[in-house]
Design a protein around this motif. Sequence first.
Motif, mmCIF file in Angstrom:
data_model
loop_
_atom_site.group_PDB
_atom_site.id
_atom_site.type_symbol
_atom_site.label_atom_id
_atom_site.label_comp_id
_atom_site.label_asym_id
_atom_site.label_seq_id
_atom_site.Cartn_x
_atom_site.Cartn_y
_atom_site.Cartn_z
ATOM 1 N N ARG A 63 0.838 -1.200 0.000
ATOM 2 C CA ARG A 63 0.000 0.000 0.000
ATOM 3 C C ARG A 63 0.874 1.252 0.000
ATOM 4 N NH1 ARG A 63 -5.367 -0.908 1.866
ATOM 5 N NH2 ARG A 63 -5.689 -3.064 2.556
ATOM 6 N N GLU A 79 -11.645 -9.712 0.478
ATOM 7 C CA GLU A 79 -12.175 -8.843 1.536
ATOM 8 C C GLU A 79 -11.081 -8.416 2.509
ATOM 9 O OE1 GLU A 79 -16.271 -8.460 4.040
ATOM 10 O OE2 GLU A 79 -15.651 -10.438 3.352
ATOM 11 N N CYS A 82 -8.403 -5.967 0.021
ATOM 12 C CA CYS A 82 -8.751 -4.897 -0.933
ATOM 13 C C CYS A 82 -9.580 -3.779 -0.307
ATOM 14 C CB CYS A 82 -9.514 -5.496 -2.123
ATOM 15 S SG CYS A 82 -8.553 -6.733 -3.024
ATOM 16 N N ASP A 83 -9.305 -2.558 -0.746
ATOM 17 C CA ASP A 83 -10.089 -1.394 -0.330
ATOM 18 C C ASP A 83 -11.333 -1.237 -1.193
ATOM 19 O OD1 ASP A 83 -8.164 -0.593 1.608
ATOM 20 O OD2 ASP A 83 -6.940 0.214 -0.005
ATOM 21 N N LYS A 84 -11.249 -1.664 -2.445
ATOM 22 C CA LYS A 84 -12.354 -1.525 -3.385
ATOM 23 C C LYS A 84 -12.551 -2.848 -4.118
ATOM 24 C CE LYS A 84 -14.037 1.301 -7.273
ATOM 25 N NZ LYS A 84 -13.726 2.410 -8.186
ATOM 26 N N VAL A 85 -13.802 -3.198 -4.365
ATOM 27 C CA VAL A 85 -14.135 -4.470 -5.006
ATOM 28 C C VAL A 85 -14.893 -4.210 -6.301
ATOM 29 C CG1 VAL A 85 -15.407 -6.643 -4.782
ATOM 30 C CG2 VAL A 85 -14.236 -5.668 -2.791
ATOM 31 N N SER A 96 -19.394 -2.249 -8.115
ATOM 32 C CA SER A 96 -18.110 -1.626 -7.826
ATOM 33 C C SER A 96 -18.254 -0.750 -6.589
ATOM 34 C CB SER A 96 -17.638 -0.786 -9.022
ATOM 35 O OG SER A 96 -16.453 -0.099 -8.721
ATOM 36 N N GLY A 97 -17.322 -0.883 -5.659
ATOM 37 C CA GLY A 97 -17.364 -0.049 -4.461
ATOM 38 C C GLY A 97 -16.599 -0.691 -3.324
ATOM 39 N N THR A 98 -16.597 -0.037 -2.174
ATOM 40 C CA THR A 98 -15.964 -0.621 -0.998
ATOM 41 C C THR A 98 -16.800 -1.807 -0.525
ATOM 42 O OG1 THR A 98 -17.204 0.740 0.568
ATOM 43 C CG2 THR A 98 -15.137 1.662 -0.309
ATOM 44 N N PRO A 99 -16.203 -2.753 0.204
ATOM 45 C CA PRO A 99 -16.988 -3.876 0.723
ATOM 46 C C PRO A 99 -18.219 -3.431 1.515
ATOM 47 C CG PRO A 99 -14.661 -4.358 0.953
ATOM 48 C CD PRO A 99 -14.758 -2.933 0.481
ATOM 49 N N ASP A 100 -18.069 -2.397 2.358
ATOM 50 C CA ASP A 100 -19.214 -1.922 3.148
ATOM 51 C C ASP A 100 -20.312 -1.340 2.262
ATOM 52 O OD1 ASP A 100 -18.270 -2.720 5.589
ATOM 53 O OD2 ASP A 100 -17.396 -0.785 6.116
ATOM 54 N N ALA A 101 -19.907 -0.565 1.246
ATOM 55 C CA ALA A 101 -20.896 0.037 0.348
ATOM 56 C C ALA A 101 -21.643 -1.042 -0.437
ATOM 57 C CB ALA A 101 -20.210 1.010 -0.603
#
Length: 207
Positions: A63, A79, A82-85, A96-101
Amino acid sequence: ELCDLSRKNRRKLIGTLSKGFRQRVGIADAILSKPEVTIMDEPTIGLDPHQVLLIRELIQSLRGTTTVILSSHILSEVEKSCDKVIIINQGLLVASGTPDALRQEFTGARTYRVEVLGDVKVLLQAVRQVQGDLQIHRQQSVGSDGFVQYELTSKDGSNRAEELMRQLAATPELRVRGLQLVEARLEDVFLAATRRSWEVEMSKGNQ
């Protein structure tokens, strides 16, 4: 040193190394020229748990030095790393987005697991003062001391775990031993996203 290759294996032929070490040699080769982007395809597949941990720590150590694009079907590793999936289904980008989003978009509901001693009606009355739509979907005894584990779900996607814990602790008829927010797995998000894309394609075909 970054890939931990400077120990006893430094003078061995690459072909004689374990798969985990060969993976690290490959990553070292990829980052040697300090690229802006590094693409890794299934970097942990076929590795034992110890090697998986080492590769995961290596990826996280990159990073700030290179953008890592990680392609993998092992979603638990995605998970953790990665910061974005980005989810691709049959060549199409479907999420497309963060895991939480992505959890919020495709699963919506929040689930809490609580261990408590007391009447279930009192429990529901207490938690619904915080989230009015909470429902009990599963319960099981967790010991001979009378404590029961309940699974509570709400369609409200906001995280109210701290408020729920305070409310339960302030209810004298209940003894609460623990409360945990249960996150939807990335596998659940993947299935929901691909299912939605299939439904969209089918609706287009019926038009």
